[in-house]
Design a protein around this motif. Sequence first.
Motif, PDB file in Angstrom:
ATOM      1  N   CYS A  40     -15.736   7.669  32.648  1.00  0.00           N
ATOM      2  CA  CYS A  40     -14.294   7.421  32.783  1.00  0.00           C
ATOM      3  C   CYS A  40     -13.497   8.305  31.824  1.00  0.00           C
ATOM      4  CB  CYS A  40     -13.984   5.947  32.509  1.00  0.00           C
ATOM      5  SG  CYS A  40     -14.565   4.818  33.794  1.00  0.00           S
ATOM      6  N   ALA A  41     -13.950   8.409  30.575  1.00  0.00           N
ATOM      7  CA  ALA A  41     -13.219   9.198  29.573  1.00  0.00           C
ATOM      8  C   ALA A  41     -13.152  10.669  29.975  1.00  0.00           C
ATOM      9  CB  ALA A  41     -13.878   9.041  28.206  1.00  0.00           C
ATOM     10  N   LEU A  42     -14.239  11.221  30.478  1.00  0.00           N
ATOM     11  CA  LEU A  42     -14.239  12.628  30.875  1.00  0.00           C
ATOM     12  C   LEU A  42     -13.268  12.883  32.035  1.00  0.00           C
ATOM     13  CD1 LEU A  42     -18.075  13.407  30.667  1.00  0.00           C
ATOM     14  CD2 LEU A  42     -16.278  14.242  29.132  1.00  0.00           C
ATOM     15  N   LEU A  43     -13.275  12.001  33.033  1.00  0.00           N
ATOM     16  CA  LEU A  43     -12.358  12.154  34.159  1.00  0.00           C
ATOM     17  C   LEU A  43     -10.905  12.016  33.717  1.00  0.00           C
ATOM     18  CD1 LEU A  43     -14.230  10.080  36.906  1.00  0.00           C
ATOM     19  CD2 LEU A  43     -13.841  12.547  36.916  1.00  0.00           C
ATOM     20  N   GLN A  44     -10.644  11.089  32.800  1.00  0.00           N
ATOM     21  CA  GLN A  44      -9.268  10.856  32.354  1.00  0.00           C
ATOM     22  C   GLN A  44      -8.740  12.000  31.495  1.00  0.00           C
ATOM     23  OE1 GLN A  44     -10.254   6.831  30.883  1.00  0.00           O
ATOM     24  NE2 GLN A  44      -8.511   6.120  32.089  1.00  0.00           N
ATOM     25  N   LEU A  57     -14.586   8.155  24.372  1.00  0.00           N
ATOM     26  CA  LEU A  57     -15.710   9.061  24.600  1.00  0.00           C
ATOM     27  C   LEU A  57     -16.606   9.147  23.379  1.00  0.00           C
ATOM     28  CD1 LEU A  57     -17.129  11.173  26.379  1.00  0.00           C
ATOM     29  CD2 LEU A  57     -15.536  12.884  25.463  1.00  0.00           C
ATOM     30  N   GLY A  58     -16.013   9.274  22.196  1.00  0.00           N
ATOM     31  CA  GLY A  58     -16.797   9.398  20.960  1.00  0.00           C
ATOM     32  C   GLY A  58     -17.617   8.154  20.665  1.00  0.00           C
ATOM     33  N   LEU A  59     -17.000   6.958  20.805  1.00  0.00           N
ATOM     34  CA  LEU A  59     -17.716   5.710  20.536  1.00  0.00           C
ATOM     35  C   LEU A  59     -18.865   5.503  21.520  1.00  0.00           C
ATOM     36  CD1 LEU A  59     -14.738   3.272  19.767  1.00  0.00           C
ATOM     37  CD2 LEU A  59     -16.417   4.160  18.148  1.00  0.00           C
ATOM     38  N   SER A  60     -18.653   5.864  22.774  1.00  0.00           N
ATOM     39  CA  SER A  60     -19.705   5.673  23.785  1.00  0.00           C
ATOM     40  C   SER A  60     -20.892   6.591  23.536  1.00  0.00           C
ATOM     41  CB  SER A  60     -19.126   5.919  25.183  1.00  0.00           C
ATOM     42  OG  SER A  60     -18.048   5.063  25.440  1.00  0.00           O
ATOM     43  N   LEU A  61     -20.611   7.848  23.172  1.00  0.00           N
ATOM     44  CA  LEU A  61     -21.696   8.777  22.862  1.00  0.00           C
ATOM     45  C   LEU A  61     -22.473   8.327  21.638  1.00  0.00           C
ATOM     46  CD1 LEU A  61     -19.899  12.197  23.525  1.00  0.00           C
ATOM     47  CD2 LEU A  61     -21.738  11.186  24.879  1.00  0.00           C
ATOM     48  N   ALA A  62     -21.740   7.815  20.624  1.00  0.00           N
ATOM     49  CA  ALA A  62     -22.409   7.330  19.409  1.00  0.00           C
ATOM     50  C   ALA A  62     -23.316   6.142  19.711  1.00  0.00           C
ATOM     51  CB  ALA A  62     -21.356   6.960  18.366  1.00  0.00           C
ATOM     52  N   MET A  63     -22.844   5.231  20.571  1.00  0.00           N
ATOM     53  CA  MET A  63     -23.641   4.057  20.923  1.00  0.00           C
ATOM     54  C   MET A  63     -24.864   4.462  21.739  1.00  0.00           C
ATOM     55  SD  MET A  63     -23.573   0.762  20.392  1.00  0.00           S
ATOM     56  CE  MET A  63     -25.351   0.599  20.240  1.00  0.00           C
ATOM     57  N   CYS A 109     -28.522  -2.864  31.691  1.00  0.00           N
ATOM     58  CA  CYS A 109     -27.204  -3.319  31.220  1.00  0.00           C
ATOM     59  C   CYS A 109     -26.666  -2.384  30.134  1.00  0.00           C
ATOM     60  CB  CYS A 109     -27.293  -4.741  30.683  1.00  0.00           C
ATOM     61  SG  CYS A 109     -27.438  -6.007  31.963  1.00  0.00           S
ATOM     62  N   PHE A 110     -27.548  -1.934  29.262  1.00  0.00           N
ATOM     63  CA  PHE A 110     -27.117  -1.040  28.184  1.00  0.00           C
ATOM     64  C   PHE A 110     -26.623   0.298  28.738  1.00  0.00           C
ATOM     65  CE2 PHE A 110     -28.164   2.383  25.150  1.00  0.00           C
ATOM     66  CZ  PHE A 110     -27.306   2.023  24.113  1.00  0.00           C
ATOM     67  N   TYR A 111     -27.374   0.874  29.658  1.00  0.00           N
ATOM     68  CA  TYR A 111     -26.949   2.147  30.230  1.00  0.00           C
ATOM     69  C   TYR A 111     -25.633   2.005  31.007  1.00  0.00           C
ATOM     70  CZ  TYR A 111     -31.383   4.346  28.956  1.00  0.00           C
ATOM     71  OH  TYR A 111     -32.452   4.870  28.253  1.00  0.00           O
ATOM     72  N   LEU A 112     -25.498   0.876  31.695  1.00  0.00           N
ATOM     73  CA  LEU A 112     -24.243   0.612  32.400  1.00  0.00           C
ATOM     74  C   LEU A 112     -23.090   0.500  31.402  1.00  0.00           C
ATOM     75  CD1 LEU A 112     -23.585   0.114  35.435  1.00  0.00           C
ATOM     76  CD2 LEU A 112     -23.632  -2.335  34.942  1.00  0.00           C
ATOM     77  N   LEU A 113     -23.358  -0.139  30.272  1.00  0.00           N
ATOM     78  CA  LEU A 113     -22.343  -0.344  29.238  1.00  0.00           C
ATOM     79  C   LEU A 113     -21.843   0.969  28.653  1.00  0.00           C
ATOM     80  CD1 LEU A 113     -20.865  -2.356  27.268  1.00  0.00           C
ATOM     81  CD2 LEU A 113     -22.877  -2.134  25.793  1.00  0.00           C
ATOM     82  N   VAL A 114     -22.717   1.960  28.463  1.00  0.00           N
ATOM     83  CA  VAL A 114     -22.304   3.201  27.792  1.00  0.00           C
ATOM     84  C   VAL A 114     -21.936   4.333  28.750  1.00  0.00           C
ATOM     85  CG1 VAL A 114     -23.562   2.714  25.667  1.00  0.00           C
ATOM     86  CG2 VAL A 114     -24.715   3.934  27.513  1.00  0.00           C
ATOM     87  N   PHE A 115     -22.614   4.418  29.897  1.00  0.00           N
ATOM     88  CA  PHE A 115     -22.344   5.549  30.783  1.00  0.00           C
ATOM     89  C   PHE A 115     -21.037   5.388  31.575  1.00  0.00           C
ATOM     90  CE2 PHE A 115     -26.957   6.675  30.423  1.00  0.00           C
ATOM     91  CZ  PHE A 115     -26.745   7.956  29.931  1.00  0.00           C
ATOM     92  N   VAL A 116     -20.639   4.153  31.857  1.00  0.00           N
ATOM     93  CA  VAL A 116     -19.356   3.946  32.555  1.00  0.00           C
ATOM     94  C   VAL A 116     -18.186   4.449  31.719  1.00  0.00           C
ATOM     95  CG1 VAL A 116     -17.733   2.194  33.384  1.00  0.00           C
ATOM     96  CG2 VAL A 116     -20.120   2.129  34.123  1.00  0.00           C
ATOM     97  N   PHE A 139     -10.014   0.758  36.961  1.00  0.00           N
ATOM     98  CA  PHE A 139     -11.429   0.483  37.228  1.00  0.00           C
ATOM     99  C   PHE A 139     -12.151   0.076  35.952  1.00  0.00           C
ATOM    100  CE2 PHE A 139     -15.755   2.118  36.899  1.00  0.00           C
ATOM    101  CZ  PHE A 139     -16.376   1.450  37.948  1.00  0.00           C
ATOM    102  N   HIS A 140     -11.950   0.836  34.874  1.00  0.00           N
ATOM    103  CA  HIS A 140     -12.657   0.562  33.632  1.00  0.00           C
ATOM    104  C   HIS A 140     -12.230  -0.764  33.016  1.00  0.00           C
ATOM    105  CE1 HIS A 140     -14.126   2.119  29.461  1.00  0.00           C
ATOM    106  NE2 HIS A 140     -15.001   1.323  30.037  1.00  0.00           N
ATOM    107  N   CYS A 141     -10.936  -1.061  33.056  1.00  0.00           N
ATOM    108  CA  CYS A 141     -10.447  -2.330  32.501  1.00  0.00           C
ATOM    109  C   CYS A 141     -11.083  -3.522  33.199  1.00  0.00           C
ATOM    110  CB  CYS A 141      -8.926  -2.407  32.625  1.00  0.00           C
ATOM    111  SG  CYS A 141      -8.017  -1.402  31.426  1.00  0.00           S
ATOM    112  N   HIS A 142     -11.121  -3.476  34.528  1.00  0.00           N
ATOM    113  CA  HIS A 142     -11.663  -4.614  35.262  1.00  0.00           C
ATOM    114  C   HIS A 142     -13.187  -4.635  35.243  1.00  0.00           C
ATOM    115  CE1 HIS A 142      -7.522  -4.844  36.702  1.00  0.00           C
ATOM    116  NE2 HIS A 142      -7.800  -6.093  36.973  1.00  0.00           N
TER     117      HIS A 142
END
Length: 504
Positions: A465-469, A339-345, A454-461, A274-277
């Motif tokens: 995903c990282a938490l579930l994985q 997860l770390g990069l997304s939280l930082a962004m 768009c920004f929130y979609l970019l970081v929250f997805v 899902f995340h890749c696509h």
Amino acid sequence: MGRRVWGLCQGVSTAVLYGSLALFISILHNVFLLYYVETFVSVYKIDKMSFWVGETVFLIWNSLNDPLFGWLSDRSFLSSPQSGSQITSPEVVLKRLQALSRSGPLFALSFLAFWVAWTWPGLQFLICLCLYDGFLTVVDLNHNALLADLAVSAHDRTRLNFHSSLFSAMGSLSVFLSYSFWNKENFYYFRLFCMTLATFSMLGFFVVSRLLRHRFQNEVQLRKNESQALNELSVGQAPLTSPEKPVTLGEYLKQLSHHKNFMWFVSMNLVQVFHCHFNSNFFPLFLEHLLSDRISASTGSFLLGISYIAPHLNNLYFLTLCQRLGVYQVVRGLFLLKLGLSLAMLLAGADHVYLLCIFIASNRVFTEGTCKLLNLVITDLVDEDFVLNRRQQAASALLFGMVALVTKPGQTFAPLIGTWLLCLYTGYDIFERNSMAEAPIAAPAVPMPLRQGCFYLLVFVPISCALLQLLTWSRFTLHGRRLQNIKTLRQGAQHSHLIDVKAI
């Protein structure tokens, strides 16, 4: 002259030839992922209902064709026949190559069907998606299965995957070139570009599959001669084993449902697909609404191209880490990094242009890099399935197909969920973007919510995903000592059946 070239080609190693097949897939598939939605929405003007119907049918077909083709390919491997009639590893490899030699050129032809309007957009969207995915499935299943059939040891499989990643990186250059030809207003040159790519891919599949088939045909003939000699020596003797009842699809699915590591892996991989696509489908949208007014067109082209090439180049480094730390630890580390990069962004915000550029590119790079490593995990699951169910031959294509049965819906959910979330939180509908573009420039209040959405979609997805994985990956146990024991048992079983693995 022709014979000399053919002789030189025959001297190329099996690993290089195997890797080159990834080139002929990636030069087409990367362009497909990047432009098929944009082509039907912006060029062919497909309506929203037809798009959703097409994606829904594609979801069903996309999920079912992998196990279907895998079952047709590997059903004969699920039970042990009489002694003396075992299928040898070279015969399995030859079977895979014959399938590739037929389906590879057809895959390239189905790619061409997207870029010429030949019927009503809704019907063309449905037919093209199903045809393309059907041939891609056959090609992918057999190419991935070869990774498990050509080698058993982690070192040899890593080497095969290394060459595959190297050639995939070369194939990603088509993304750089495509940006120069893409023009929604004048589609002629982009069509010529796609036709050139498809021709190159067809020729590549034909030549490489022929080279590999010639190599393995010699070994199959040698095995047949040895088997005939053994049969002549054992005339009049009772068979050492009795024939077993073939395993039915229902029995195989029951075996798979008790394979705990398989269940945890596909749960994790569904989120990964899902995340890749999601990244592939929405990368142009993020560039347009988050960065287009702040960076030059050449910078946007560079970000687009590097996001497709860097995952393969990164994978070359990740594979060396896998040899030292194991695939499990490397994949876990990539989830933590995501997860770390997304939280930082998220904490930095959308106004830091250079950080945003780095994050958009790195998010795709590390996500795609993880996808490339997961084929190694599936080959380990093939080994575990072989040992747990005492198979006569590893059913590698079938297991790859069953993984896809559960995980490929993520490929369809990505554009559907992404467009739904974007419309829900910003009111922006991609199916109305042409009418919006033709309208006068709106007040500043209109693009701001869209940009923030768009920004929130970019970081929250990626955070979700990282938490579930991380949760599901922590339950996966096929690593360390258990993995070594499984590989030892498979190699021992193969030697006991006089099955040799082709030298790489």
